[in-house]
Enzyme design. Structure first.
Site, PDB file in Angstrom:
ATOM      1  N   GLY A   5     -12.443 -32.711  20.114  1.00  0.00           N
ATOM      2  CA  GLY A   5     -13.872 -33.022  20.048  1.00  0.00           C
ATOM      3  C   GLY A   5     -14.588 -32.913  21.382  1.00  0.00           C
ATOM      4  N   GLY A  34     -11.000 -29.639  13.634  1.00  0.00           N
ATOM      5  CA  GLY A  34     -11.930 -30.719  13.310  1.00  0.00           C
ATOM      6  C   GLY A  34     -13.335 -30.186  13.119  1.00  0.00           C
ATOM      7  N   GLY A  35     -14.149 -30.294  14.167  1.00  0.00           N
ATOM      8  CA  GLY A  35     -15.570 -29.961  14.083  1.00  0.00           C
ATOM      9  C   GLY A  35     -15.881 -28.626  13.423  1.00  0.00           C
ATOM     10  CD  GLU A  77      -4.876 -32.508  16.101  1.00  0.00           C
ATOM     11  OE1 GLU A  77      -5.668 -31.638  15.721  1.00  0.00           O
ATOM     12  OE2 GLU A  77      -4.977 -33.703  15.782  1.00  0.00           O
ATOM     13  CD  GLU A  96     -10.164 -38.454  15.706  1.00  0.00           C
ATOM     14  OE1 GLU A  96     -10.306 -38.497  14.471  1.00  0.00           O
ATOM     15  OE2 GLU A  96     -10.530 -37.484  16.398  1.00  0.00           O
ATOM     16  CG  ASN A 147      -8.766 -34.236  10.426  1.00  0.00           C
ATOM     17  OD1 ASN A 147      -9.297 -34.885   9.513  1.00  0.00           O
ATOM     18  ND2 ASN A 147      -8.283 -34.801  11.528  1.00  0.00           N
ATOM     19  CD1 TRP A 148     -12.930 -30.808   6.546  1.00  0.00           C
ATOM     20  CD2 TRP A 148     -13.752 -31.720   4.673  1.00  0.00           C
ATOM     21  NE1 TRP A 148     -13.024 -29.815   5.608  1.00  0.00           N
ATOM     22  CE2 TRP A 148     -13.530 -30.353   4.445  1.00  0.00           C
ATOM     23  CE3 TRP A 148     -14.264 -32.501   3.628  1.00  0.00           C
ATOM     24  CZ2 TRP A 148     -13.797 -29.746   3.223  1.00  0.00           C
ATOM     25  CZ3 TRP A 148     -14.530 -31.907   2.408  1.00  0.00           C
ATOM     26  CH2 TRP A 148     -14.303 -30.537   2.211  1.00  0.00           C
ATOM     27  CE  LYS A 149     -11.045 -34.917  13.988  1.00  0.00           C
ATOM     28  NZ  LYS A 149     -11.108 -34.942  15.451  1.00  0.00           N
ATOM     29  CG  HIS A 161      -5.739 -37.356  13.945  1.00  0.00           C
ATOM     30  ND1 HIS A 161      -6.616 -37.847  14.878  1.00  0.00           N
ATOM     31  CD2 HIS A 161      -6.012 -36.031  13.830  1.00  0.00           C
ATOM     32  CE1 HIS A 161      -7.389 -36.853  15.305  1.00  0.00           C
ATOM     33  NE2 HIS A 161      -7.048 -35.740  14.688  1.00  0.00           N
ATOM     34  CB  SER A 219     -12.061 -27.735  21.322  1.00  0.00           C
ATOM     35  OG  SER A 219     -12.520 -29.056  21.581  1.00  0.00           O
TER      36      SER A 219
END
Ligand code: 13P
Length: 253
Positions: free
Chosen positions: A173, A233-234, A167, A97, A9-11, A95, A212
């Site tokens: 993150g 993510g990251g 999640e 966010e 997930n590149w956000k 998600h 993470s």
């Protein structure tokens, strides 16, 4: 046996140059027949570029969100048919966010999930508790409520294809991963909930862990019985980071 999935997930990250070098690097680095199903979720403007680079490859792509309406006066929104137009197979729904920063309620998430399923996309339903909720001992009741909202709206049948991603918000993150034991416990809770409704669907349902995930912790997480891969993510933003997770997958066959 359920095949492991590694999803990035590149956000809200990327540029034309980054998308091109990241996807080229993944294509070269993954090799033939990766042991996992690999999916990327770029921001909407880069979906045509992803389609161009990934068509005929083993990497699938999807949208990070969708609007449940088919079309019309919804400025700034994107429908399921638009995602399908650019070859998306998957779409994220709910998600944390989206829930925390953009006010998506359980009911909104349920409508998005149902619209995605009905349009032929595979929804990835994200659930998870905040740190305060975990500390209050509410992890299971929160996840239960988030799943129930979708089950009441869409029923159990879509979960023959859909994917669930657990999640925990406190692990996203933050560099604080849930331990494999913590994650496995919630994944087992989720699978048992589905098993009480339909044993076959529960047995086939892929439940991903997100929060993470990196090349150092992925293998331990994915080795757990009910953890069927990761939503990353990251670490999905660099070729080395994402490949190290993909390469830590051992075939379950
Ligand atoms: P991080 O891997 O950066 O913690 O993000 C997880 C996530 O939110 C994936 O959807």
């Amino acid at each position: 046996m359920r095949k492991i999935m590694v999803a990035g997930n590149w956000k809200m990250n990327g540029s034309k140059a980054m998308v091109s070098s990241l996807l080229d690097g993944l294509l070269h680095g993954l090799g033939e027949q990766p042991g996992a199903d690999v999916v990327v979720f770029p921001p909407f403007p880069y979906l045509p570029q992803a389609q161009e680079i990934l068509t005929a490859s083993d990497i699938a792509w999807g949208g990070q969100n969708l609007n449940p309406e088919e079309k019309g006066a919804h400025t700034g929104e994107t429908s399921a048919s638009m995602l399908l137009d650019f070859g998306c197979r998957y779409v994220l729904t709910g998600h944390s966010e989206r829930r925390a920063l953009y006010g998506e309620t359980d009911a909104d998430v349920a409508r998005r999930f149902e619209a995605a399923d009905q349009a032929g996309l595979v929804p990835v339903l994200c659930v998870g508790e905040t740190l305060e909720e975990r500390e209050r001992g509410e992890t299971e009741s929160i996840v239960d409520r988030q799943l129930d909202a979708v089950l009441q709206q869409a029923g159990i049948a879509p979960f023959a294809r859909a994917i669930v991603a657990y999640e925990p918000v406190w692990a996203i993150g933050t560099g604080k991963t849930a331990t494999p034991e913590q994650a496995q416990a919630v994944h087992a809770f989720i699978r048992n909930k589905f098993a009480s409704l339909d044993g076959t669907i529960a047995g086939q349902l892929r439940i991903l862990y997100g929060g993470s995930v990196n090349g150092s912790n992925a293998a331990d997480l994915f080795a757990r019985e009910d953890i069927d891969g990761g939503l990353v993510g990251g670490a999905s933003l660099t070729v080395e980071g994402f490949l190290s997770i993909c390469h830590s997958v051992h075939s379950r066959d």
